[in-house]
Write an enzyme that holds these catalytic residues in place. Structure first.
Site, short mmCIF file in Angstrom:
data_model
loop_
_atom_site.label_atom_id
_atom_site.label_comp_id
_atom_site.label_asym_id
_atom_site.label_seq_id
_atom_site.Cartn_x
_atom_site.Cartn_y
_atom_site.Cartn_z
N ASP A 12 -7.38 -1.00 -0.36
CA ASP A 12 -7.98 -2.18 0.69
C ASP A 12 -9.37 -2.97 0.34
O ASP A 12 -9.57 -3.76 0.06
CB ASP A 12 -8.23 -1.46 2.31
CG ASP A 12 -7.09 -0.33 2.33
OD1 ASP A 12 -5.81 -1.86 2.36
OD2 ASP A 12 -6.57 0.24 2.78
N HIS A 63 -4.77 2.94 6.73
CA HIS A 63 -4.25 1.96 5.91
C HIS A 63 -3.31 1.67 7.10
O HIS A 63 -2.33 1.67 6.34
CB HIS A 63 -3.84 2.87 5.07
CG HIS A 63 -3.30 2.21 3.54
ND1 HIS A 63 -3.88 0.78 3.64
CD2 HIS A 63 -1.75 1.65 3.16
CE1 HIS A 63 -2.97 -0.48 2.07
NE2 HIS A 63 -1.72 0.49 1.95
N1 LIG Z 1 -0.73 3.45 0.01
C1 LIG Z 1 -0.29 2.01 -0.17
O1 LIG Z 1 -1.02 0.82 -0.24
C2 LIG Z 1 0.90 1.67 -1.01
C3 LIG Z 1 1.11 0.31 -0.66
C4 LIG Z 1 2.37 -0.41 -1.72
C5 LIG Z 1 3.39 0.25 -1.51
N2 LIG Z 1 3.18 1.77 -0.54
C6 LIG Z 1 4.56 2.16 -0.31
O2 LIG Z 1 5.18 3.03 -1.56
C7 LIG Z 1 6.53 3.27 -1.42
C8 LIG Z 1 7.48 2.88 -2.66
O3 LIG Z 1 7.49 1.81 -2.31
P1 LIG Z 1 8.01 0.79 -3.77
O4 LIG Z 1 7.42 -0.81 -3.09
O5 LIG Z 1 7.67 1.51 -4.89
O6 LIG Z 1 9.58 0.76 -2.79
P2 LIG Z 1 11.32 0.74 -3.98
O7 LIG Z 1 11.88 0.54 -2.07
O8 LIG Z 1 10.73 -0.03 -4.22
O9 LIG Z 1 11.14 2.29 -4.24
C9 LIG Z 1 10.82 3.60 -3.82
C10 LIG Z 1 11.98 4.66 -5.08
O10 LIG Z 1 11.70 5.94 -4.05
C11 LIG Z 1 13.08 6.06 -4.60
N3 LIG Z 1 13.32 7.75 -3.82
C12 LIG Z 1 13.94 7.54 -2.65
N4 LIG Z 1 13.86 8.95 -1.76
C13 LIG Z 1 13.25 9.46 -2.80
C14 LIG Z 1 13.86 10.84 -3.01
N5 LIG Z 1 13.92 12.04 -2.38
N6 LIG Z 1 12.89 11.58 -4.85
C15 LIG Z 1 12.74 10.29 -5.26
N7 LIG Z 1 12.86 8.95 -5.55
C16 LIG Z 1 13.45 9.08 -3.88
C17 LIG Z 1 13.86 5.47 -4.17
O11 LIG Z 1 15.20 5.28 -5.10
C18 LIG Z 1 13.49 4.33 -5.04
O12 LIG Z 1 13.86 3.67 -6.20
C19 LIG Z 1 6.60 2.84 0.03
O13 LIG Z 1 6.54 3.14 1.36
C20 LIG Z 1 5.09 1.91 0.29
O14 LIG Z 1 5.66 0.97 1.44
C21 LIG Z 1 2.38 2.09 -0.06
#
Ligand SMILES: NC(=O)c1ccc[n+]([C@@H]2O[C@H](COP(=O)([O-])OP(=O)(O)OC[C@H]3O[C@@H](n4cnc5c(N)ncnc54)[C@H](O)[C@@H]3O)[C@@H](O)[C@H]2O)c1
Length: 309
Positions: free
Chosen positions: A150, A177
């Site tokens: 952020d 967040h």
């Molecule tokens: N904190 C932050 O500032 C911030 C910023 C960006 C994204 N995020 C969050 O991060 C997360 C991931 O985002 P992304 O764009 O990489 O999503 P994505 O869908 O590209 O990847 C998520 C991955 O998690 C895997 N997955 C699901 N269940 C699982 C399990 N039990 N064990 C292992 N892997 C598993 C899926 O197969 C997928 O490959 C989301 O929740 C998103 O909202 C947070």
């Protein structure tokens, strides 16, 4: 015998893959990418590794569909879960991701009980709380990545507006967040000069609002999925602070036990990250207005956490 650090990234999606690449490029240690999909993380790991002769990094990058690959990890970055779709809030993700992150936390407890855990999955403060509750780890060991990103976004917008180097811009963003985050305007500066000396109040308000909505802005533009490069960079900065005992001060989501008058939730506040993990929660004096905004943000997070209690 000296050994390399191991960084496990759980969830080999957009954020996870970018984390793996950055960790490898910085040679912070060997990388293990873990996902429920068995082959996909192996493919992504191999792809990163095949770039290593060109990019001149030399670490091992492996992929796995087996949770046991967490064994021996010094740092675990949790990115497993679903990302936001257009029109979806971070809160909509709560129930879907609580199931996933709860099971990931059990695996961390079983296979990597001494690891420093950086949670990225949204809704961030709730998922960080869930990981600590499920693992029973000390709060030093579990932090959420939010404030670093952020603040990076706020810094980017300030630098763009003033046409100055991002390197000279500093800021601090507190709170949950989400849209209730609290960018601390009085702590934002360009080489120590407060931004209120450099911009009109309405311009600052616009940048604050853009920072609050920055995640959604990217979701809308991408059309599918959410931001991943800057989130990964922020999580890797936290990884580096821990592995190199850097004592870096930044915003992060941490378990509060009365600091800022708030307890038993995770919330974004300034912290010191070192080889001890969350070494310190830094309490700064807030103005009455800032305190009110932080309390409102805390209440939003608390309501979501209460769904899981
Ligand atoms: N904190 C932050 O500032 C911030 C910023 C960006 C994204 N995020 C969050 O991060 C997360 C991931 O985002 P992304 O764009 O990489 O999503 P994505 O869908 O590209 O990847 C998520 C991955 O998690 C895997 N997955 C699901 N269940 C699982 C399990 N039990 N064990 C292992 N892997 C598993 C899926 O197969 C997928 O490959 C989301 O929740 C998103 O909202 C947070």
């Amino acid at each position: 015998m000296p050994r390399r650090n191991t960084i496990a990234v759980v969830g080999a999606g957009h954020v996870g893959e970018s984390c793996a690449l950055l960790v490898a490029q910085k040679e912070l240690g060997d990388v293990v990418l873990i996902d429920v999909a068995a082959d996909m993380p192996k493919g992504k790991a191999l792809d990163i590794l095949e770039g290593s002769p060109v990019e001149h990094f030399d670490v091992s990058v492996a992929g796995s569909g087996d949770d046991a690959a967490l064994s021996g990890a010094d740092v675990v970055i949790v990115t497993a879960g679903s990302a936001r779709k257009p029109g979806m809030t971070r809160d909509d993700l709560l129930n879907v991701n609580a199931k996933i992150v709860g099971s990931v936390a059990q695996n961390i407890k079983k296979h990597a009980p001494d690891a420093f855990v950086i949670v990225v999955t949204n809704p961030l403060d709730v998922m960080a709380w869930l990981v600590r509750k499920t693992t029973g780890f000390d709060r030093r060991q579990v932090v959420g990545m939010a404030g670093a990103l952020d603040s990076a976004r706020f810094r980017t917008f300030i630098a763009m507006e003033l046409d100055v180097s991002v390197k000279d811009v500093h800021s601090l963003v507190l709170g949950g967040h989400g849209d209730s985050m609290v960018p601390l305007v009085r702590c934002a500066s360009v080489s120590g000069v407060p931004i209120s000396d450099l911009m009109e109040p309405d311009v600052i308000d616009r940048l604050v609002e853009r920072t609050r909505k920055a995640g959604g802005e990217i979701v809308k533009l991408l059309g599918d999925g959410s931001a991943y490069v800057s989130p990964a960079a922020s999580a890797v900065m936290m990884t580096e602070a821990y592995l190199k005992d850097q004592k870096r001060v930044m915003g992060a989501s941490a378990y509060l036990t009365g600091e800022y008058g708030i307890e038993d939730i995770y919330l974004g506040i300034p912290v010191k990250l070192s080889g001890r993990g969350l070494e310190e929660i830094i309490e700064i004096d807030l103005s009455p207005e800032e305190r009110t905004m932080l309390a409102a943000s805390a209440e939003e997070v608390r309501k979501q956490i209460d769904i899981l209690r």
